[in-house]
Design a protein around this motif. Structure first.
Motif, PDB file in Angstrom:
ATOM      1  N   LEU A 201       0.835  -1.207   0.000  1.00  0.00           N
ATOM      2  CA  LEU A 201       0.000   0.000   0.000  1.00  0.00           C
ATOM      3  C   LEU A 201       0.868   1.254   0.000  1.00  0.00           C
ATOM      4  O   LEU A 201       0.551   2.239  -0.655  1.00  0.00           O
ATOM      5  CB  LEU A 201      -0.912   0.019   1.228  1.00  0.00           C
ATOM      6  CG  LEU A 201      -2.171  -0.820   1.138  1.00  0.00           C
ATOM      7  CD1 LEU A 201      -2.932  -0.755   2.446  1.00  0.00           C
ATOM      8  CD2 LEU A 201      -3.055  -0.350  -0.009  1.00  0.00           C
ATOM      9  N   PHE A 202       1.971   1.187   0.749  1.00  0.00           N
ATOM     10  CA  PHE A 202       2.873   2.334   0.763  1.00  0.00           C
ATOM     11  C   PHE A 202       3.378   2.613  -0.648  1.00  0.00           C
ATOM     12  O   PHE A 202       3.346   3.742  -1.120  1.00  0.00           O
ATOM     13  CB  PHE A 202       4.056   2.058   1.700  1.00  0.00           C
ATOM     14  CG  PHE A 202       5.098   3.138   1.685  1.00  0.00           C
ATOM     15  CD1 PHE A 202       4.866   4.328   2.342  1.00  0.00           C
ATOM     16  CD2 PHE A 202       6.290   2.959   1.002  1.00  0.00           C
ATOM     17  CE1 PHE A 202       5.818   5.340   2.331  1.00  0.00           C
ATOM     18  CE2 PHE A 202       7.244   3.965   0.983  1.00  0.00           C
ATOM     19  CZ  PHE A 202       7.006   5.155   1.647  1.00  0.00           C
TER      20      PHE A 202
ATOM     21  N   THR B 149     -12.387   0.976   1.315  1.00  0.00           N
ATOM     22  CA  THR B 149     -13.604   0.742   0.532  1.00  0.00           C
ATOM     23  C   THR B 149     -13.325   0.278  -0.889  1.00  0.00           C
ATOM     24  O   THR B 149     -14.067  -0.532  -1.426  1.00  0.00           O
ATOM     25  CB  THR B 149     -14.433   2.041   0.399  1.00  0.00           C
ATOM     26  OG1 THR B 149     -14.012   2.951   1.372  1.00  0.00           O
ATOM     27  CG2 THR B 149     -15.885   1.782   0.525  1.00  0.00           C
ATOM     28  N   ALA B 150     -12.286   0.840  -1.499  1.00  0.00           N
ATOM     29  CA  ALA B 150     -12.082   0.560  -2.918  1.00  0.00           C
ATOM     30  C   ALA B 150     -10.879  -0.345  -3.180  1.00  0.00           C
ATOM     31  O   ALA B 150     -10.973  -1.276  -3.977  1.00  0.00           O
ATOM     32  CB  ALA B 150     -11.925   1.873  -3.689  1.00  0.00           C
ATOM     33  N   VAL B 151      -9.758  -0.069  -2.522  1.00  0.00           N
ATOM     34  CA  VAL B 151      -8.524  -0.763  -2.896  1.00  0.00           C
ATOM     35  C   VAL B 151      -8.455  -2.173  -2.301  1.00  0.00           C
ATOM     36  O   VAL B 151      -8.230  -3.151  -3.016  1.00  0.00           O
ATOM     37  CB  VAL B 151      -7.290   0.053  -2.460  1.00  0.00           C
ATOM     38  CG1 VAL B 151      -6.016  -0.667  -2.856  1.00  0.00           C
ATOM     39  CG2 VAL B 151      -7.329   1.440  -3.079  1.00  0.00           C
TER      40      VAL B 151
ATOM     41  N   SER C  11       5.003  -8.143  -3.759  1.00  0.00           N
ATOM     42  CA  SER C  11       4.928  -7.748  -5.167  1.00  0.00           C
ATOM     43  C   SER C  11       3.585  -8.140  -5.783  1.00  0.00           C
ATOM     44  O   SER C  11       3.055  -7.386  -6.596  1.00  0.00           O
ATOM     45  CB  SER C  11       6.117  -8.289  -5.965  1.00  0.00           C
ATOM     46  OG  SER C  11       6.116  -9.679  -5.949  1.00  0.00           O
ATOM     47  N   VAL C  12       3.026  -9.271  -5.379  1.00  0.00           N
ATOM     48  CA  VAL C  12       1.702  -9.616  -5.901  1.00  0.00           C
ATOM     49  C   VAL C  12       0.659  -8.604  -5.422  1.00  0.00           C
ATOM     50  O   VAL C  12      -0.152  -8.104  -6.206  1.00  0.00           O
ATOM     51  CB  VAL C  12       1.296 -11.052  -5.491  1.00  0.00           C
ATOM     52  CG1 VAL C  12      -0.129 -11.343  -5.904  1.00  0.00           C
ATOM     53  CG2 VAL C  12       2.234 -12.069  -6.117  1.00  0.00           C
TER      54      VAL C  12
ATOM     55  N   PHE D  88      -3.014  -3.858  -6.167  1.00  0.00           N
ATOM     56  CA  PHE D  88      -3.435  -2.547  -5.643  1.00  0.00           C
ATOM     57  C   PHE D  88      -3.300  -1.484  -6.722  1.00  0.00           C
ATOM     58  O   PHE D  88      -4.129  -0.582  -6.825  1.00  0.00           O
ATOM     59  CB  PHE D  88      -2.598  -2.157  -4.424  1.00  0.00           C
ATOM     60  CG  PHE D  88      -2.851  -3.014  -3.217  1.00  0.00           C
ATOM     61  CD1 PHE D  88      -4.038  -3.724  -3.086  1.00  0.00           C
ATOM     62  CD2 PHE D  88      -1.912  -3.116  -2.208  1.00  0.00           C
ATOM     63  CE1 PHE D  88      -4.273  -4.524  -1.976  1.00  0.00           C
ATOM     64  CE2 PHE D  88      -2.144  -3.909  -1.091  1.00  0.00           C
ATOM     65  CZ  PHE D  88      -3.327  -4.617  -0.982  1.00  0.00           C
ATOM     66  N   LEU D  89      -2.234  -1.582  -7.517  1.00  0.00           N
ATOM     67  CA  LEU D  89      -2.029  -0.593  -8.571  1.00  0.00           C
ATOM     68  C   LEU D  89      -3.110  -0.683  -9.635  1.00  0.00           C
ATOM     69  O   LEU D  89      -3.371   0.269 -10.351  1.00  0.00           O
ATOM     70  CB  LEU D  89      -0.653  -0.783  -9.220  1.00  0.00           C
ATOM     71  CG  LEU D  89       0.528  -0.239  -8.419  1.00  0.00           C
ATOM     72  CD1 LEU D  89       1.840  -0.654  -9.072  1.00  0.00           C
ATOM     73  CD2 LEU D  89       0.458   1.271  -8.302  1.00  0.00           C
TER      74      LEU D  89
END
Lengths: 313, 259
Positions: free
Chosen positions: A97-98, A212-214, A182-183, A188-189
């Motif tokens: 996430l970072f 909520t979204a990611v 990495s997965v 997330f991207l």
């Protein structure tokens, strides 16, 4: 759809072009090859392991049959891998996430690169690091756990050397961190910008938007990455073989003792022959089945929420 | 529940590039205001500055003032999160959360705002929002099914229900019908007509007939040439804009001579 009123005729076969045929054959061959290899491995394990399963219980190591021999190994393997997974997953998701949502792009790329480098470190190096650096460092911590949480069965008498299953598990956690990171980062991207904006437009803070979204979008990917990590931890040999002072099954994670299947195989295989060899191969078969089961469960978890994954919409 | 918006001399930049120059307008409460203009003229960008959604894009910034009932959205201690709770938004493509059921989608905003809801209160709020979006009758038997299983038009009305569930003052719509078929478009337009009795509605549209059908006032945006910032050319009652616009450019655009 057809506008023709005549009875449907068979369409003329498309001309077979050599390039198409070659490529179709190549991809079919590759796909078959992987199945063949898998079947071959399973067949080898089963055939060579059978003598241990059918042998007189007295003759098997431990003298009480193969089941009693392999069960402590299975427990040691599963416990160390699960601890590794539990420790590594939150950290990996945090790093991912970072990289994907918090860090400025340049910093994120650099951190991602470093994490990928971690994956390139050979496991034997991790093993030496765990033995020479981490184990002595963890000694005082283990002592503290024994004094303060000693009433828990898995925090018993602390080992002075730190060569325990818990140390091995922590090293395993470090080893599986890159793959889970990495997965997770990749999924997330890929969160659709549209969903992120939907959350923000409802008045979500950054963390709420991620929640909520990611995260819901990324969950199947995170589960997948975690299972890949778990698979690696289950099969990891060198690091555990180096760090762990093996011994009988024990609930005490702070003391020496416990074994895992891969390290048991690696430590004993070179000198094994006859029935002993069969035992080790049968243990390998058990490990194979465990990893297969882990993967099936992972797929089931991912598929269960498929209707809500957005893939169908 | 609806408020007046005053925009004073607003400039919008993406980094060094000025996207919109010198917009000033007053948007009346309980009305529908439409923005029309050729692609790239900054109307969507401007719409996003009304709830600070442009800040999602790195480097985007604003100079000037946007006042909602006298309070500056860009005041020093104003949190964009609070702004967006007051000024809701509906996007070009329907974007219900794919991992949530229809009901969870409607309640998503309320849950974010950290309000504890009892089961009954949640049901009532969901029903009210879905009725408000003219969707209740179509989905009442499948509230627990995923929102992504609805048709495009239903999904867009679900997004409107989600936006009105948190009872904003203003609803912004960024080309809400551009991905929909004519019948779904009609349903949304009817809905916009009903929404204006409670909310201030601002809509960006590429469809001039739509602007003429749904809006009370219309703003025409244009840019002098590519690379120049967009400007608000003319802003008046929809009737005036479409029947006797004051500016030559407006007349050319609505009569289909360019754009």
């Amino acid at each position: 759809m057809t506008t023709s009123t005549r009875p449907a005729r068979r369409r003329p076969a498309a001309p077979r072009r050599p390039g198409d045929l070659a490529f179709a054959g190549l991809s079919l061959g590759s796909a078959s090859l992987i199945l063949l290899v898998l079947a071959g491995v399973a067949f080898f394990l089963a055939r060579e392991g059978v003598p241990a399963l059918t042998a007189d219980p007295e003759e098997v190591t431990g003298g009480a049959g193969f089941g009693r021999y392999v069960l402590p190994l299975v427990i040691g393997t599963v416990i160390s891998s699960v601890i590794a997974m539990v420790v590594a997953t939150p950290v990996a998701v945090g790093i991912a996430l970072f990289i994907s949502h918090y860090a400025p792009r340049r910093v994120g790329t650099a951190v991602g690169f470093v994490v990928d480098l971690l994956a390139a470190v050979p496991s034997v190096v991790f093993g030496m690091w765990g033995l020479a650096v981490l184990a002595p460092q963890l000694g005082p911590l283990f002592g503290w756990l024994e004094r303060n949480l000693g009433f828990l069965p898995f925090f018993g008498e602390a080992s002075a050397t730190g060569r325990t299953l818990l140390t091995a598990s922590i090293v395993l956690a470090v080893m599986i961190l890159p793959i889970i990171t990495s997965v997770s980062r990749e999924v997330f991207l890929q969160t659709p910008r549209l969903h992120e904006e939907a959350a923000l437009a409802l008045g979500a803070t950054k963390w709420e938007m991620i929640r909520t979204a990611v995260l819901p979008f990324g969950t199947p990917g995170v589960v997948g990455g975690t299972m890949l990590g778990l698979g690696r931890a289950l099969g990891e040999t060198m690091a555990v073989a180096i760090i762990l002072a093996p011994g009988a099954l024990s609930w005490n994670l702070l003391g020496s003792g416990n074994k895992t299947i891969p390290s048991e195989i690696a430590l004993n295989f070179p000198e094994a022959a006859g029935l002993r060899l069969s035992e080790l191969i049968a243990a390998g078969l058990v490990l194979f089945l465990i990893t297969l089961a882990v993967n099936l469960v992972a797929r089931w978890i991912v598929a269960r929420r498929a209707a809500f994954s957005g893939a169908g919409g | 529940m609806s408020k007046r918006i005053d925009v004073k001399d607003l400039d919008i930049y993406y980094g060094d590039f000025q996207a919109v120059r010198g917009v000033g307008m007053t948007i009346e409460p309980r009305s529908v205001t439409a923005f029309i203009g050729p692609s790239g003229c900054g109307k969507s960008t401007f719409l996003r500055t009304l709830n600070r959604m442009h800040e999602v894009i790195p480097g985007a910034r604003v100079e000037g003032e946007v006042l909602i009932d006298g309070q500056n959205l860009y005041g020093r201690d104003v949190d964009p999160v609070d702004v967006r709770r007051q000024v809701g938004m509906v996007f070009q493509r329907p974007n219900p959360f794919p991992t949530m059921s229809i009901k969870e989608n409607v309640l998503a905003g309320l849950r974010l705002n950290a309000r504890r809801l009892s089961g009954r209160a949640a049901d009532e709020l969901a029903e009210r929002a879905l009725r408000g979006a003219n969707l209740w009758n179509e989905v009442k038997d499948r509230l627990d099914k995923p929102g992504s299983g609805l048709s495009g038009g239903q999904q867009q009305r679900l997004c409107i229900a989600r936006a009105i569930a948190i009872q904003p003052e203003v609803i912004l719509m960024d080309e809400p019908c551009s991905a929909l078929d004519p019948i779904s478009t009609l349903a949304i337009e009817d809905l916009i007509n009903e929404l204006k009795s409670d909310y201030t509605v601002v809509i960006v549209t590429h469809n001039m007939q739509q602007a003429a059908r749904v809006s009370d006032r219309t703003g025409f945006f244009n840019l002098k040439e590519t690379g120049q910032p967009g400007e608000l050319v003319e802003y008046d009652s929809t009737q005036t804009i479409f029947n006797n616009p004051r500016q030559k450019a407006t007349e050319d655009y609505i009569s289909g001579r360019f754009g």
